[in-house]
Design an enzyme around this catalytic site. Structure first.
Site, PDB file in Angstrom:
ATOM      1  N   ARG A 164       0.795  -1.155   0.147  1.00 34.91           N
ATOM      2  CA  ARG A 164      -0.013   0.252  -0.159  1.00 34.91           C
ATOM      3  C   ARG A 164       1.028   1.258  -0.154  1.00 34.91           C
ATOM      4  O   ARG A 164       1.742   1.365   0.784  1.00 34.91           O
ATOM      5  CB  ARG A 164      -0.825   0.080   1.307  1.00 34.91           C
ATOM      6  CG  ARG A 164      -1.540   1.199   1.489  1.00 34.91           C
ATOM      7  CD  ARG A 164      -2.883   1.539   0.560  1.00 34.91           C
ATOM      8  NE  ARG A 164      -3.422   2.928   0.787  1.00 34.91           N
ATOM      9  CZ  ARG A 164      -4.536   3.344   1.653  1.00 34.91           C
ATOM     10  NH1 ARG A 164      -4.836   2.329   2.172  1.00 34.91           N
ATOM     11  NH2 ARG A 164      -4.901   4.435   1.348  1.00 34.91           N
ATOM     12  N   ARG A 183      -5.358   1.158  -5.118  1.00 38.87           N
ATOM     13  CA  ARG A 183      -4.527   0.627  -3.729  1.00 38.87           C
ATOM     14  C   ARG A 183      -4.637  -0.750  -3.829  1.00 38.87           C
ATOM     15  O   ARG A 183      -5.573  -1.319  -4.038  1.00 38.87           O
ATOM     16  CB  ARG A 183      -5.001   1.437  -2.479  1.00 38.87           C
ATOM     17  CG  ARG A 183      -6.209   0.744  -2.109  1.00 38.87           C
ATOM     18  CD  ARG A 183      -7.042   1.701  -1.168  1.00 38.87           C
ATOM     19  NE  ARG A 183      -7.290   3.097  -1.884  1.00 38.87           N
ATOM     20  CZ  ARG A 183      -7.707   4.140  -1.309  1.00 38.87           C
ATOM     21  NH1 ARG A 183      -8.390   4.015  -0.255  1.00 38.87           N
ATOM     22  NH2 ARG A 183      -7.968   5.217  -1.972  1.00 38.87           N
ATOM     23  N   ASP A 219      -6.672  -1.578   1.569  1.00 41.75           N
ATOM     24  CA  ASP A 219      -7.242  -0.639   2.369  1.00 41.75           C
ATOM     25  C   ASP A 219      -7.835  -1.320   3.605  1.00 41.75           C
ATOM     26  O   ASP A 219      -8.721  -2.067   3.248  1.00 41.75           O
ATOM     27  CB  ASP A 219      -7.936   0.563   1.663  1.00 41.75           C
ATOM     28  CG  ASP A 219      -8.159   1.634   2.828  1.00 41.75           C
ATOM     29  OD1 ASP A 219      -7.380   1.763   3.632  1.00 41.75           O
ATOM     30  OD2 ASP A 219      -9.455   2.293   2.151  1.00 41.75           O
ATOM     31  N   ASP A 241      -9.675  -0.626   7.410  1.00 43.78           N
ATOM     32  CA  ASP A 241     -10.117   0.395   8.398  1.00 43.78           C
ATOM     33  C   ASP A 241     -10.945  -0.253   9.315  1.00 43.78           C
ATOM     34  O   ASP A 241     -11.800  -1.110   8.912  1.00 43.78           O
ATOM     35  CB  ASP A 241     -10.965   1.461   7.617  1.00 43.78           C
ATOM     36  CG  ASP A 241      -9.893   2.293   6.543  1.00 43.78           C
ATOM     37  OD1 ASP A 241      -9.144   2.949   7.012  1.00 43.78           O
ATOM     38  OD2 ASP A 241     -10.163   2.349   5.370  1.00 43.78           O
TER      39      ASP A 241
END
Length: 166
Positions: A85, A95, A98, A100
């Site tokens: 990344r 990307r 990711d 989160d």
């Protein structure tokens, strides 16, 4: 692998660079660092905010002894770095992966859960009756409305290779 006791975190995974490979690799690494309790199916959505290939997204429920800050920086960011990344000024750039935190120990960390299709639909599979703190709208209701108006496609071909492998 840590024991099942600990903090519960709902995570969103997304990728639009070799997404099948990177989602599998991220989930494998998450499973090594935390207790991976559940994974949604994989969903394909269009890139948001900048041109690029479509994204694949999935949600996961983890149990971890780590605080949310430790989880973010010692596990999620580390996995992102291991999988190549690159963070740039364009937060919507393509990307490899990711990761989160959406919800940590019942506290909503990402307040756009009810308005962003790539968050609402996968997460609604794992926690459909999550209520919006102000409107009391259930997450599965928001996901249903979003699905009527925005492109999203289930990708069982990807999910079947890693979903709930425990």
């Amino acid at each position: 692998m840590p024991s099942a006791a600990g903090h519960r975190a709902y995570i969103i995974l997304g990728s639009n660079i070799e997404p099948e490979r990177h989602l599998r690799a991220a989930l494998a690494r998450l499973g090594q660092a935390c207790d991976l309790l559940a994974v949604s199916q994989t969903w394909e959505t269009r890139a948001e905010g900048s041109p690029g290939p479509n994204f694949l997204n999935a949600a996961a429920l983890l149990s971890t002894p780590l605080t949310s800050v430790e989880l973010k920086f010692n596990v999620l960011r580390k996995i992102e770095a291991e999988l190549g990344r690159v963070r740039s000024a364009d937060k919507n750039a393509p990307r490899t992966i990711d990761l989160d935190i959406l919800i940590y120990d019942g506290e909503i960390v990402e307040d756009s859960l009810w308005s962003r299709i790539f968050l609402a639909v996968p997460l609604a599979e794992l926690i459909p009756n999550l209520e919006h703190p102000e409107t009391c709208q259930l997450l599965h209701e928001a996901a249903s409305v979003l699905r009527e108006n925005i492109y999203i496609k289930a990708r069982p071909d990807v999910a079947s290779s890693f979903r709930n492998s425990k």
